[in-house]
Scaffold this motif. Structure first.
Motif: not given
Length: 511
Positions: A122-124, A148-152, A172-177
């Motif tokens: 996923t190239l996180r 930083n998070s292992s989920d996004y 840039s991030s695809n984090r929730p919210g």
């Protein structure tokens, strides 16, 4: 003050053609691999990311056996020419993980960059930090805190400074919210630790991807790329004026800078010494003259963009000739984006009234709604919902009220120069009551705004309203169906309902 007026004059007369050049950086800086994210550090070093190609035979191209690294190239002080690139010597590269997207704190000179796991399909990515020492930089470490998070993924750091001296990190991030896909966010960082992460809001973000932010601190402009509908193709470069999560609506930059391919990693490296206007920088693109092996869409190269120096000189001279007479000219129009939304609490003003008029003004309604911020947040059902509601109050309720003040200042100045203005206003309600009541409530909300126009700055616009130099065109429309996500089952405190209770300044026409 003269410098600011000159800048505004130039920006408002800037044509959208012929003044920019975009030049391919060429070899050895670009390869058939992918080169991105060029910045200048200390005026003497060009740093960028390079993912070299991995060949199998003569025709195949593979990224999966390559590692992205930061390269650096010395810039000659006398000629400005670039030396041959070499691997970055600052201890940032990894032999196992991709290292890219370098950004430097303009005041503290700390470094921020991205590391992505090469073995992660996923190239996180995470954002890392290297503290500036007397000589060089400290050993890099991952930024602490909620960034930083292992989920996004969190990537594409861009650094700015707040008026109080704090360091703000856009990323840039695809984090929730968020609004969907990759969004632009910000966080306040100190000593390698991030604070709360806040979405920049709907003025910047969309359901599509927004990536590679860069903040021009000198002019207060955020640049980023997006693949939203309406662009020329792929990712286009957009810009928005503002700070933190208060922004004017983003617009595409000059059409000659965007292409039908991806245009990303736009940065400003040089400003005009007189006006402060951005005059040179870099971007990355896979436009047709990029280097590639078999697939022209695979590989980004670095391009240098610049403003034509003869054109800039001519504009500066023209601006200088007009400075003495500027006080006799109407001010340049600020970059207002319409419609401009102004919000209300449920059934405000005058709850349960059947009258289409009111003695309440909008300033009072806005203050009542702003005071209920914590009450709205408390009704949300999750941390993500609460974050979205905070964003609504910061960007929409309070941010738009500041923008309407700027609009009224502009209207007053134009009327003072003899112009006439027509404001077109629509009113809406949430679908809590019946259609007849909602239409009356819409009229009452428009009336509250007209009341504010009468009393604004001690009646500064009163005479213009009376003599027809300021005309208000009203369009009450009742309940509105909104596509905003509902974040609470409560019909009063959900985001969908909150965004429906509004008036819209549809246009401001100068006659």
């Amino acid at each position: 003050m003269k410098r600011l007026i000159t800048l505004l004059l130039i920006l408002t007369t800037l044509p959208a053609w012929a003044q920019y050049k975009v030049d391919h950086l060429g070899k050895p800086y670009n390869t058939p691999g992918s080169e991105t994210g060029a910045i200048i550090v200390g005026d003497t070093v060009l740093v960028y990311s390079s993912l070299p190609p991995s060949e199998r035979g003569n025709r195949e191209f593979h990224f999966n056996t390559s590692i992205t690294q930061l390269l650096q190239s010395r810039i000659s002080r006398s000629t400005g020419k670039l030396a041959r690139p070499k691997p970055c010597r600052w201890g940032l590269n990894s032999s196992k993980d991709h290292t890219a997207n370098l950004a430097i704190d303009p005041v503290k000179h700390d470094l921020y960059f991205t590391r992505c796991r090469a073995d992660d399909p996923t190239l996180r990515c995470d954002i890392w930090y290297a503290r500036k020492l007397k000589r060089g930089w400290d050993k890099p470490r991952k930024v602490a805190g909620p960034l930083n998070s292992s989920d996004y993924t969190s990537t594409h750091p861009a650094v700015g400074q707040l008026p109080d001296g704090s360091t703000i990190l856009y990323f840039s991030s695809n984090r929730p919210g968020g609004s969907g896909g990759m969004d632009i966010w910000y966080t306040i960082v100190a000593d390698g630790t991030a604070g709360e992460c806040v979405n920049l809001g709907p003025q910047v973000n969309t359901h599509d991807d927004e990536i590679t932010p860069f903040y021009d601190q000198r002019n207060g402009v955020l640049y980023f790329s997006s693949d939203r509908a309406g662009g020329r193709g792929g990712h286009d470069i957009y810009c928005a004026v503002g700070q933190r999560n208060t922004w004017q609506k983003a617009e595409a930059v000059c059409g000659c800078l965007n292409s039908e391919q991806n245009d990303i990693y736009y940065v400003v490296t040089h400003h005009d010494s007189v006006t402060g206007m951005p005059v040179a920088g870099y971007l990355s693109s896979n436009r047709p003259d990029s280097f590639f092996m078999t697939d022209s869409t695979c590989c980004n190269d670095i391009y240098r963009w610049s403003l034509d120096s003869l054109w800039l000189q001519a504009r500066n001279e023209a601006a200088a000739r007009t400075l003495d007479s500027l006080q006799h000219l109407p001010p340049p129009r600020p970059n207002f984006m319409f419609p401009l939304f102004l919000y209300f609490h449920n059934d405000d003003p005058d709850p349960m009234s059947r009258a289409a008029t009111t003695t309440t003004d909008y300033a009072t309604c806005q203050q009542r709604l702003a005071a209920m911020r914590n009450e709205y947040i408390a009704h949300q059902t999750s941390a993500a919902d609460s974050a979205m509601m905070r964003q609504f109050f910061d960007t929409c309720v309070e941010g738009n009220y500041r923008r309407i003040e700027q609009l009224l200042e502009y209207i007053a100045s134009m009327i003072g120069h003899g112009d006439s203005i027509t404001l077109t206003i629509a009113g809406y309600a949430s679908p809590v009551f019946n259609d007849d009541y909602n239409r009356i409530l819409s009229e009452r909300r428009i009336a509250s705004f007209i009341n504010m126009l009468h009393t604004w700055h001690g009646g500064a616009l009163e005479a213009a309203i009376a003599d027809g130099h300021l005309v208000i065109s009203q369009r009450p429309r009742g309940a509105v169906a909104t596509s905003a996500p509902t974040q609470s089952a409560d019909p009063v405190y959900g985001l969908s309902a909150a965004m429906s209770r509004r008036i819209e300044i549809i246009s401001c026409e100068v006659r």
